[in-house]
Design a protein around this motif. Structure first.
Motif, PDB file in Angstrom:
ATOM      1  N   ILE A 182      -5.554  -3.349  -5.635  1.00 26.22           N
ATOM      2  CA  ILE A 182      -4.228  -2.389  -5.534  1.00 26.22           C
ATOM      3  C   ILE A 182      -3.840  -2.092  -6.754  1.00 26.22           C
ATOM      4  O   ILE A 182      -3.913  -2.865  -7.665  1.00 26.22           O
ATOM      5  CB  ILE A 182      -3.304  -2.879  -4.446  1.00 26.22           C
ATOM      6  CG1 ILE A 182      -2.267  -1.721  -4.047  1.00 26.22           C
ATOM      7  CG2 ILE A 182      -2.629  -3.919  -5.220  1.00 26.22           C
ATOM      8  CD1 ILE A 182      -1.346  -2.138  -2.963  1.00 26.22           C
ATOM      9  N   GLN A 225       0.908  -1.113  -0.101  1.00 28.26           N
ATOM     10  CA  GLN A 225      -0.173   0.017   0.002  1.00 28.26           C
ATOM     11  C   GLN A 225       0.838   1.352   0.030  1.00 28.26           C
ATOM     12  O   GLN A 225       0.519   2.419  -0.709  1.00 28.26           O
ATOM     13  CB  GLN A 225      -0.947   0.087   1.331  1.00 28.26           C
ATOM     14  CG  GLN A 225      -2.198  -1.010   1.269  1.00 28.26           C
ATOM     15  CD  GLN A 225      -2.547  -1.290   2.598  1.00 28.26           C
ATOM     16  OE1 GLN A 225      -2.503  -0.278   3.381  1.00 28.26           O
ATOM     17  NE2 GLN A 225      -3.004  -2.482   2.635  1.00 28.26           N
ATOM     18  N   THR A 230      -3.009   3.689  -3.701  1.00 27.20           N
ATOM     19  CA  THR A 230      -3.337   3.337  -2.342  1.00 27.20           C
ATOM     20  C   THR A 230      -2.482   4.435  -1.430  1.00 27.20           C
ATOM     21  O   THR A 230      -2.811   4.780  -0.307  1.00 27.20           O
ATOM     22  CB  THR A 230      -3.143   2.123  -1.725  1.00 27.20           C
ATOM     23  OG1 THR A 230      -1.999   1.655  -2.181  1.00 27.20           O
ATOM     24  CG2 THR A 230      -3.886   1.004  -2.042  1.00 27.20           C
TER      25      THR A 230
END
Length: 369
Positions: A244, A191, A197
């Motif tokens: 993601i 992330q 993200t």
């Protein structure tokens, strides 16, 4: 099986990864099975037997084991932060070592891929940025949408880095041969790396140099805690796992792996393509990572016997990790060596439950009998 005059394919020959000597190049990938002890998240006798059965792998990478309660994203996944959890893992590592195997702990913080019911005091999960993941987690009631995360403050990050280092020290106390840092599949480290993200505007976001800052801090802390020769990391440059994405993964992971390559780690474990899905989901030059990383390169995702042998013979990889094949075939190494048929996977017993679909898959010898 190869005749005695034919050399064994390199896949079945020994390999040294940092300070860890492996009997062969067939790696058991980390596999979440949600069978830790209810209430303590400590490994138990069933887990001991599961790993013992698979100890002929050149290296077992344990299922993801959370570094803290905050790092947990699914129910009944094991931790490595409490005395009971360390004791539980001791049983696993002793059983694997008694069979001549090697095992590392995959240390894990899920970041935003969690639910308030799993978090301390039912707080929101944490993430680089407060962007909810378009994915589900597994709870007692079944698969459920994840919760809205909150953005981590910069001053909280050193504490999480310290949790990773402590988890690595605990893994060694529990008898593991080393650790794999989970930097893949849309969890906390991934992330931070990816711009889908990570939309921070401080020293941990924006430029690639900033986005690799936290992941490299984790790597350095873990290497300092237990020695770089016992540390590996798993990455998934183009996998869309857990919703993601990044606008330029080649640039991000080229930079990140070049930095990792200077650190003398034991291995780099790469999910090539979409986790558990197509290998060609997006263009990516994995050979560039292989060149940039000086340690052992473990390739993962969608390999069978033929493609694994080819990957190692050609030098494209030093070793190959198998996931689902190891769930259904505790003696996968023997089956691959003999080119024997594989057991079919029981998808309905993957997550949670008991010995069924966990420790009751037959070995070749049982089938013959």
């Amino acid at each position: 099986m190869s005749s005695s005059t034919e050399p064994l394919p390199k896949l079945f020959t020994p390999l040294t990864a940092g300070d860890i000597a492996l009997a062969n190049r067939i790696i058991m990938a980390p596999l979440t099975r949600n069978r830790a002890t209810h209430g303590s998240d400590a490994p138990n006798a069933l887990n001991v037997e599961y790993y013992r059965q698979r100890a002929t792998a050149g290296l077992i990478i344990s299922e993801g084991t959370q570094i803290s309660q905050q790092g947990q994203g699914y129910i009944w996944t094991p931790g490595i932060y409490s005395p009971a959890q360390i004791e539980g893992w001791k049983g696993v590592t002793e059983a694997v070592h008694a069979e001549g195997g090697k095992i590392v702990a995959q240390i894990w913080h899920v970041g935003r891929v969690s639910h308030v019911s799993l978090q301390p005091d039912n707080r929101a999960p944490v993430a680089p940025s407060a962007i909810v993941a378009p994915t589900k987690t597994y709870l007692e009631s079944g698969f459920t949408a994840v919760s809205q995360p909150r953005e981590l403050a910069a001053e909280e990050l050193p504490g999480i880095v310290a949790d990773y280092a402590r988890a690595a020290e605990n893994a060694r106390k529990a008898g593991f041969d080393g650790v794999e840092i989970h930097g893949a599949n849309g969890y906390l480290i991934d992330q931070f790396l990816k711009d889908g993200t990570n939309q921070r505007e401080d020293a941990y976001g924006g430029s690639i140099e900033n986005r690799v800052r936290f992941p490299l801090a984790v790597v350095d802390a873990v290497a300092n805690a237990i020695g770089k020769g016992r540390v590996g990391i798993r990455i998934s440059p183009v996998s869309p796992a857990n919703g993601i994405s990044d606008t330029d993964p080649q640039a991000v992971f080229g930079h990140f792996v070049e930095k990792l390559g200077r650190r003398g780690l034991a291995f780099l474990h790469v999910v090539e393509g979409a986790t558990g899905g197509p290998r060609d989901i997006a263009p990516f030059d994995y050979a560039a990572l292989r060149r940039a990383f000086k340690g052992v390169y473990i390739a993962n995702n969608g390999f069978d016997r033929e493609s694994a042998i080819e990957a190692v013979e050609s030098g494209r990889a030093d070793a190959v990790a198998f996931g689902k094949a190891f769930i259904a075939n505790p003696d996968l190494v023997a089956r691959l060596e003999r080119n024997a048929p594989l057991n079919a996977l029981q998808a309905e017993t993957l997550y949670g439950g008991d010995a069924r679909g966990y420790t009751d898959y037959p070995f070749l010898t049982e089938k013959a009998a």
